[in-house]
Enzyme design. Structure first.
Site, mmCIF file in Angstrom:
data_model
loop_
_atom_site.group_PDB
_atom_site.id
_atom_site.type_symbol
_atom_site.label_atom_id
_atom_site.label_comp_id
_atom_site.label_asym_id
_atom_site.label_seq_id
_atom_site.Cartn_x
_atom_site.Cartn_y
_atom_site.Cartn_z
ATOM 1 C CG ASP A 1 -6.255 -3.427 -3.228
ATOM 2 O OD1 ASP A 1 -6.933 -2.553 -2.652
ATOM 3 O OD2 ASP A 1 -5.023 -3.534 -3.068
ATOM 4 C CG ASP B 1 -11.952 -21.232 -8.836
ATOM 5 O OD1 ASP B 1 -12.735 -20.399 -9.331
ATOM 6 O OD2 ASP B 1 -10.710 -21.129 -8.901
ATOM 7 C CG ASP C 1 -11.473 -18.652 -13.877
ATOM 8 O OD1 ASP C 1 -12.008 -19.772 -13.789
ATOM 9 O OD2 ASP C 1 -11.593 -17.773 -12.995
ATOM 10 C CG HIS D 1 -5.306 -2.733 0.432
ATOM 11 N ND1 HIS D 1 -4.588 -2.395 -0.697
ATOM 12 C CD2 HIS D 1 -4.873 -1.891 1.402
ATOM 13 C CE1 HIS D 1 -3.780 -1.393 -0.417
ATOM 14 N NE2 HIS D 1 -3.925 -1.072 0.849
ATOM 15 C CG ASP E 1 -16.462 -19.229 -10.409
ATOM 16 O OD1 ASP E 1 -15.275 -19.428 -10.761
ATOM 17 O OD2 ASP E 1 -16.993 -19.844 -9.462
ATOM 18 C CB SER F 1 -0.956 -0.032 1.200
ATOM 19 O OG SER F 1 -1.953 0.945 1.046
HETATM 20 CA CA LIG Z 1 -13.124 -19.264 -11.493
#
Ligand SMILES: [Ca+2]
Length: 512
Positions: free
Chosen positions: A401, A265, A261, A440, A258, A190
């Site tokens: 973040d 998961d 990709d 973060h 979700d 940060s």
């Molecule tokens: Ca996923």
């Protein structure tokens, strides 16, 4: 005295001490009389092993897991006050393990507006065998209230304190052990990531390896962008989203993205690909706990939108990403975040009564830049002097973040990589790891615990360029999912068989 002359003096002092103490080290207590220009050692004591109690009034900005303070080895605790200018009052501590020193220095950064010693990070470093150094950066309290009338203190906060601390810490370490540290590392997240990049840029000889995590290097824009989120939910007030609705927004975002990709998961691997529109959970009838009213839909959309100048729609800072909704409360809570409000009150406008709701995004970013970019921003992309010394820069950033847009890290990383001064030989000098599902600096739904100092150390000392970092997600201290973190732009992809909670079943590869 200038910084340069202090540095030169300190180096000479270290060399002289190295020669004088070749037969052995100094006692901890004798460091009370250690001399450096503009430096007074105010205490030097060996601690008893066990818990460390943070001094009264010394609460750090970010208190991570307090267990790091529970059981420390014995160390020589040195406190010093540095005064590079007549208005400076920089408190520094250097913690020196009495036994088992790994011959390295680890300096640790501060969060937000600093103003206290980063004791938990010092504790983690000293427990790992490092000589550790930290500073309050020259003022007391996590606020820029110190700035009006104190331009030198602002410079101390902006970049001078950490450099002066580094010079003093190296000299004190050398005096205690009779040998200078063989490696020096910076570890910060940060604002500590901003300090990290400031060191790499302004003082390239200070560190051999630098961790710049979730950096607020574009600090003036960061402050303004934090108020972009506050405006999203408070201007108009009808857009305010109570925290009780965050899980519903989060669930909808994950459901939407979700599978982008290829793996269900609960994690959105690269939210840049996520086209989530919160309108999908707009209340059909009346308001309810798991739906958003029409003004709340608009507020949520605005949180995901870059900070934009109204007149020409120019994007001035990237937004928070879908996936981080559970921790929206930091910037989108009932009150605007004080670090950003006070930036305008005390640094930009010098008006403690200024109301953040009156901020105009037509001019705010420019005003912030003009007031403080030269003091607190790191946007220089030519880090050749640091890289030419063999310096390694490890960046990482959590995709969830809730303070700092992860896109800012990708942008800055790409800009550094494409600077013509270093193009072509930069691959072994800078790495960025984007961390799916990480908040973060720490925590989050994704695997977010990893040995960053070990990675940096092996890179610097053993030339093991990091490409894949094992990371764990912990529940009650136990790992319930492991995943590799992959050097950007690579991503972790499931091999197609075996547990999706086991890093062994994932490969780092280029995204599609
Ligand atoms: Ca996923």
């Amino acid at each position: 005295m200038t910084s340069k002359s202090i540095s030169s003096w300190a180096i000479a002092a270290v060399m002289a001490l190295g020669a004088a103490t070749s037969a052995g080290a100094a006692t901890c207590e004798s460091l009370l009389s250690f001399k450096l220009p503009n430096t007074i050692v105010t205490s030097a004591q060996v601690t008893t092993p066990g818990p460390f109690t943070i001094p009264q009034g010394g609460a750090p900005v970010n208190v991570p897991d307090p267990s790091v303070l529970a059981n420390l080895p014995s160390f020589c605790r040195v406190a010093a006050t540095l005064t590079p200018t007549s208005d400076s009052d920089i408190k520094v501590e250097v913690w020196l393990p009495v036994s088992g020193w790994n011959r390295k220095l680890q300096s640790v950064g501060n969060g937000a507006w600093a103003g206290s010693l980063p004791y938990p990070a010092l504790a983690t470093a000293v427990a790992g065998g490092y000589a550790a150094a930290g500073t309050d950066t020259g003022h007391v309290g996590n606020s820029p209230k110190f700035v009006p009338g104190h331009p030198e203190k602002m410079i101390d906060y902006g970049y001078r304190a950490v450099h002066e601390m580094t010079v003093a810490a190296k000299a004190i370490t050398a005096a205690f052990y009779g040998a200078a540290p063989v490696r020096s590392y910076w570890n910060g997240c940060s604002n500590g990531g901003r300090q990290a990049l400031m060191e790499a840029w302004k003082y390239p000889a200070d560190y051999d390896g630098i961790i710049a995590a979730a950096p607020v290097n574009f600090r003036t824009r960061q402050m303004t962008a934090e108020l972009w989120v506050a405006h999203a939910v408070h201007v108009p007030e009808a857009g305010f989203i109570p925290a009780s609705k965050y899980p519903a927004v989060h669930k909808a975002a994950v459901e939407a993205c979700d599978m982008n990709d290829g793996l269900k998961d609960g994690l959105i691997d690269d939210p840049r690909e996520c086209r989530f529109d919160p309108k999908v959970i707009e209340c059909k009838g009346g308001d309810g706990p798991s739906c958003l009213t029409a003004p709340q839909v608009e507020a949520a959309r605005r949180i995901y939108t870059p900070m934009t100048r109204p007149s020409d729609k120019q994007a001035l800072f990237p937004p928070l990403m879908p996936g981080g909704e559970l921790v929206w409360g930091n910037l989108a809570g009932p009150q605007a975040v004080s670090e950003a409000v006070e930036f305008f009150q005390y640094v930009v406008l010098n008006d403690p009564n200024w109301d953040y709701k009156t901020l105009s995004f037509q001019t705010a970013a420019e005003q912030g830049d003009k007031a403080a970019a030269h003091l607190i921003n790191v946007t220089e992309t030519n880090l050749k002097p640091f890289f030419d010394r063999g310096g390694k820069l490890l960046m990482w950033h959590g995709w969830n973040d809730q303070f700092v847009s992860p896109i800012n890290s990708i942008n800055y990383y790409n800009e550094i990589r494409s600077n013509p001064a270093t193009t072509g030989k930069i691959d072994d000098s800078i790495k960025l790891f984007m961390v799916p599902g990480m908040d973060h600096c720490r925590g989050g739904e994704g695997p977010n615990v990893f040995d960053q100092m070990g990675v940096l150390d092996r890179w610097v000392e053993q030339k093991q360029t990091p490409a894949r970092i094992p990371a764990s997600h912990l529940t009650n201290g136990k790992a319930d999912r492991t995943r590799p973190l992959c050097a950007y732009p690579q991503v972790a992809r499931y091999n197609g068989s075996g547990s999706i909670d086991d890093a062994a079943n994932f490969t780092c590869r280029a995204p599609k």
